[in-house]
Design a protein around this motif. Structure first.
Motif, mmCIF file in Angstrom:
data_model
loop_
_atom_site.group_PDB
_atom_site.id
_atom_site.type_symbol
_atom_site.label_atom_id
_atom_site.label_comp_id
_atom_site.label_asym_id
_atom_site.label_seq_id
_atom_site.Cartn_x
_atom_site.Cartn_y
_atom_site.Cartn_z
ATOM 1 N N PHE A 167 1.516 -1.715 -0.047
ATOM 2 C CA PHE A 167 0.046 0.109 -0.122
ATOM 3 C C PHE A 167 0.694 1.180 0.008
ATOM 4 C CE2 PHE A 167 -2.089 -3.601 2.246
ATOM 5 C CZ PHE A 167 -3.078 -3.522 1.191
ATOM 6 N N ALA A 168 0.239 1.998 -0.420
ATOM 7 C CA ALA A 168 1.130 3.831 -0.582
ATOM 8 C C ALA A 168 1.275 4.184 1.301
ATOM 9 C CB ALA A 168 0.207 4.493 -0.868
ATOM 10 N N THR A 169 0.309 4.255 1.757
ATOM 11 C CA THR A 169 0.132 5.083 2.982
ATOM 12 C C THR A 169 -0.514 3.678 3.910
ATOM 13 O OG1 THR A 169 -2.560 5.228 3.033
ATOM 14 C CG2 THR A 169 -1.279 7.040 2.179
ATOM 15 N N ALA A 170 -0.358 3.617 5.365
ATOM 16 C CA ALA A 170 -0.087 3.012 6.302
ATOM 17 C C ALA A 170 -2.370 3.682 6.638
ATOM 18 C CB ALA A 170 0.077 3.750 8.078
ATOM 19 N N ASP A 171 -2.915 4.243 6.828
ATOM 20 C CA ASP A 171 -4.105 4.389 6.238
ATOM 21 C C ASP A 171 -5.097 2.936 5.757
ATOM 22 O OD1 ASP A 171 -4.439 6.279 8.615
ATOM 23 O OD2 ASP A 171 -4.864 7.551 7.362
ATOM 24 N N ALA A 172 -4.169 3.217 4.529
ATOM 25 C CA ALA A 172 -5.107 2.465 3.269
ATOM 26 C C ALA A 172 -4.755 0.970 3.400
ATOM 27 C CB ALA A 172 -4.229 2.964 1.740
ATOM 28 N N ALA A 173 -3.669 0.949 4.354
ATOM 29 C CA ALA A 173 -3.087 -0.617 4.417
ATOM 30 C C ALA A 173 -3.740 -0.769 5.773
ATOM 31 C CB ALA A 173 -1.279 -1.026 5.392
ATOM 32 N N PHE A 174 -4.186 0.254 6.611
ATOM 33 C CA PHE A 174 -5.650 -0.508 7.604
ATOM 34 C C PHE A 174 -6.275 -0.777 7.770
ATOM 35 C CE2 PHE A 174 -1.583 1.338 10.688
ATOM 36 C CZ PHE A 174 -1.315 -0.064 10.763
ATOM 37 N N GLU A 175 -6.928 -0.659 6.662
ATOM 38 C CA GLU A 175 -8.484 -0.642 6.388
ATOM 39 C C GLU A 175 -8.658 -2.405 5.718
ATOM 40 O OE1 GLU A 175 -9.657 1.839 2.648
ATOM 41 O OE2 GLU A 175 -9.308 3.343 3.580
ATOM 42 N N GLN A 176 -7.585 -3.440 5.758
ATOM 43 C CA GLN A 176 -7.867 -4.058 4.905
ATOM 44 C C GLN A 176 -7.591 -5.118 6.365
ATOM 45 O OE1 GLN A 176 -8.817 -5.087 2.129
ATOM 46 N NE2 GLN A 176 -8.136 -3.043 0.951
ATOM 47 N N VAL A 177 -7.031 -4.766 7.488
ATOM 48 C CA VAL A 177 -6.751 -5.354 8.811
ATOM 49 C C VAL A 177 -7.491 -4.901 10.192
ATOM 50 C CG1 VAL A 177 -4.759 -6.201 7.434
ATOM 51 C CG2 VAL A 177 -4.688 -4.599 8.722
ATOM 52 N N VAL A 178 -7.279 -5.954 11.061
ATOM 53 C CA VAL A 178 -7.879 -5.576 12.135
ATOM 54 C C VAL A 178 -6.186 -4.424 12.776
ATOM 55 C CG1 VAL A 178 -9.186 -6.017 14.437
ATOM 56 C CG2 VAL A 178 -9.353 -7.105 12.426
ATOM 57 N N ALA A 179 -5.950 -3.741 13.443
ATOM 58 C CA ALA A 179 -4.414 -3.184 13.864
ATOM 59 C C ALA A 179 -5.047 -2.721 14.983
ATOM 60 C CB ALA A 179 -4.320 -1.161 12.820
ATOM 61 N N THR A 180 -3.855 -2.890 15.633
ATOM 62 C CA THR A 180 -3.989 -2.950 16.929
ATOM 63 C C THR A 180 -2.964 -1.477 17.304
ATOM 64 O OG1 THR A 180 -1.435 -4.375 17.318
ATOM 65 C CG2 THR A 180 -3.527 -5.293 17.454
ATOM 66 N N PRO A 181 -2.921 -1.269 18.585
ATOM 67 C CA PRO A 181 -2.521 0.006 18.386
ATOM 68 C C PRO A 181 -0.552 -0.075 18.796
ATOM 69 C CG PRO A 181 -3.944 -0.443 20.653
ATOM 70 C CD PRO A 181 -3.763 -1.506 19.683
ATOM 71 N N LEU A 182 -0.298 -1.226 18.991
ATOM 72 C CA LEU A 182 1.396 -1.480 18.533
ATOM 73 C C LEU A 182 1.512 -1.717 17.225
ATOM 74 C CD1 LEU A 182 3.866 -2.818 19.440
ATOM 75 C CD2 LEU A 182 3.130 -5.003 19.395
ATOM 76 N N ALA A 183 0.480 -2.097 16.387
ATOM 77 C CA ALA A 183 0.271 -2.349 14.737
ATOM 78 C C ALA A 183 0.814 -0.955 14.277
ATOM 79 C CB ALA A 183 -0.853 -2.341 14.440
ATOM 80 N N ARG A 184 0.311 0.184 14.763
ATOM 81 C CA ARG A 184 -0.309 1.441 14.444
ATOM 82 C C ARG A 184 1.217 2.378 15.179
ATOM 83 N NH1 ARG A 184 -4.940 3.092 12.761
ATOM 84 N NH2 ARG A 184 -6.641 1.820 13.180
ATOM 85 N N LYS A 185 2.174 1.707 16.470
ATOM 86 C CA LYS A 185 3.090 2.703 16.850
ATOM 87 C C LYS A 185 4.439 1.686 15.988
ATOM 88 C CE LYS A 185 3.232 2.060 21.330
ATOM 89 N NZ LYS A 185 4.213 1.234 22.384
ATOM 90 N N LEU A 186 4.055 0.912 14.983
ATOM 91 C CA LEU A 186 5.343 -0.323 14.577
ATOM 92 C C LEU A 186 5.294 1.099 12.812
ATOM 93 C CD1 LEU A 186 5.270 -3.802 15.707
ATOM 94 C CD2 LEU A 186 6.744 -2.265 15.545
ATOM 95 N N ALA A 187 3.921 1.208 12.830
ATOM 96 C CA ALA A 187 3.701 2.186 11.638
ATOM 97 C C ALA A 187 4.142 3.106 11.578
ATOM 98 C CB ALA A 187 2.105 1.729 11.259
ATOM 99 N N GLN A 188 3.970 4.130 12.654
ATOM 100 C CA GLN A 188 4.705 5.590 12.946
ATOM 101 C C GLN A 188 6.240 5.204 12.274
ATOM 102 O OE1 GLN A 188 2.193 7.044 13.946
ATOM 103 N NE2 GLN A 188 3.247 8.926 13.459
ATOM 104 N N ALA A 189 6.764 3.998 13.112
ATOM 105 C CA ALA A 189 8.307 4.498 13.363
ATOM 106 C C ALA A 189 8.802 3.693 11.834
ATOM 107 C CB ALA A 189 8.995 3.684 14.292
ATOM 108 N N PHE A 190 8.078 3.450 11.781
ATOM 109 C CA PHE A 190 8.608 2.117 10.427
ATOM 110 C C PHE A 190 8.247 2.276 8.771
ATOM 111 C CE2 PHE A 190 10.509 -0.317 14.716
ATOM 112 C CZ PHE A 190 11.496 0.340 14.355
ATOM 113 N N TRP A 191 7.074 2.841 8.913
ATOM 114 C CA TRP A 191 6.927 2.913 7.768
ATOM 115 C C TRP A 191 6.222 4.548 6.622
ATOM 116 C CZ3 TRP A 191 1.605 -0.181 7.756
ATOM 117 C CH2 TRP A 191 1.403 -1.815 7.756
ATOM 118 N N PRO A 192 6.970 4.403 5.429
ATOM 119 C CA PRO A 192 7.523 3.619 4.606
ATOM 120 C C PRO A 192 8.848 2.651 4.965
ATOM 121 C CG PRO A 192 7.314 5.879 3.371
ATOM 122 C CD PRO A 192 6.747 5.491 4.921
#
Ligand code: TXA
Ligand code: MG
Length: 325
Positions: free
Chosen positions: A64-89
């Motif tokens: 996906f181009a963005t974390a928001d687009a990726a998280f539409e397809q999965v059930v994101a946890t707070p930890l997933a959001r933190k990791l995305a913030q730190a490492f994506w792209p």
């Protein structure tokens, strides 16, 4: 013929159009070149396996181009959001529960309840993903069992003539696949594949990680993984040469066996790509018909053991394997 597209606006436009139309385009990411296809189109995903000559299906990472687009397809946890913030792209892939509203096809997810998502880094891949604006499934752009390509010319050595285009963005910065982190485990995040983001960097955010106990825990063929696959509720009987009225039939080819209670033909013309694209929907269909009509099992007509047929056989063998109670 495989087109070699330059990383210009017209090259990107052509690549995006091919992907939307269900074609295959290899493109550079910061890790390695990926073999991309629209993750919402089973036929496009079947073509990916065919081009790679994979003997079995494997769950694919959706890009996906963005974390928001990726998280539409999965059930994101707070930890997933933190990791995305730190490492994506960047070179991190997160495995999360597939959202009930996910548009990713079963073939891309290999029928699993989970989905691997990633937001790759790089001007070209970012522009491409934005232009396509759909989830793109992309394994490394090599033939099965070969080394991952980190340059457009490697991709052509592997896949010339088997894919529509390669979008040439030059050599990959990392040259090694993304780190795959499974966040669906009960306690600690599970490091399924070491890669571009070192474990130490992840641990700064997640705390201690868990590691698969043996190599095979992370392999698709391991029993642990097999259990989490979509398995039909009805028992599955392979290589059927006759079928009962109390059975559903997963047929293949122009002459489906006569007498079944319900039939799903994988491909009337005997086309293996079409069969792969229709496999998961067929199993689901026969399960539903089974419940409705009170069927007692699914009989499967044999599928040839070449090309995608081997992957289809592998998947069916797993569907037919003895179940735990
Ligand atoms: O850097 C990368 O990740 C590259 C680029 C193209 O993005 N892609 C890549 O894809 O390496 P592939 O298909 O070669 O490797 C994907 C890995 C496999 O080990 C697969 O088993 C794992 O991710 N995987 C995918 N979906 C999964 C899931 N739902 N659960 C567990 N593992 C999964
Ligand atoms: Mg690979």
């Amino acid at each position: 013929m495989t087109q070699r597209l330059p990383a210009t606006s017209s090259g990107l436009e052509t690549a995006a159009r091919i992907l939307r139309e269900g074609g295959l385009v290899a493109f550079g990411t910061e890790t390695v070149y990926g073999l991309g296809g629209d993750a919402t189109q089973p036929a496009a995903v079947a073509r990916i396996f065919e081009a790679k000559n994979r003997p079995r299906f494997n769950p694919l990472i959706s890009h996906f181009a963005t974390a928001d687009a990726a998280f539409e397809q999965v059930v994101a946890t707070p930890l997933a959001r933190k990791l995305a913030q730190a490492f994506w792209p960047g070179p991190l892939t997160l495995v999360l529960p597939r959202a009930p509203t996910s548009s990713i096809c079963d073939l891309a997810a290999d029928g699993l309840e989970s989905l691997a998502v990633r937001v790759p880094k790089g001007e070209c891949v970012q522009a491409l993903l934005q232009a396509v604006n759909r989830p793109i499934a992309a394994p490394s752009a090599n033939r099965s069992g070969r080394i991952s390509p980190s340059d457009a010319s490697h991709v052509l050595e592997e896949l010339e003539g088997r894919i529509d285009a390669v979008l040439d963005s030059g050599p990959c910065a990392v040259g090694l696949e993304s780190t795959v982190l499974d966040l669906t485990a009960e306690d600690r995040p599970l490091l399924l594949r070491p890669g571009g983001i070192p474990a130490e960097a992840l641990e700064e955010i997640c705390g201690p990680l868990a590691y698969p106990e043996t190599e095979t825990d992370a392999a698709p063929a391991s029993p642990g993984r097999m259990l989490s696959h979509y398995a039909p509720a009805l028992p599955v009987r392979l290589n059927a040469t006759s079928v009962k009225p109390t059975e559903g039939l997963l047929a293949f080819g122009p002459i489906p066996l006569a007498g079944a209670g319900a039939v799903w033909n994988l491909s009337q013309t005997g086309n293996l790509e079409e069969a792969a694209a229709r496999l998961f929907s067929g199993l689901r269909y026969l399960d539903k018909q089974g419940a409705l009509l009170g069927l007692t099992g699914v009989a499967v007509q044999s599928v040839p053991a070449h090309g995608l047929g081997r992957a289809i056989q592998d998947r069916l063998r797993r569907a037919a394997a003895p179940r735990p109670l």
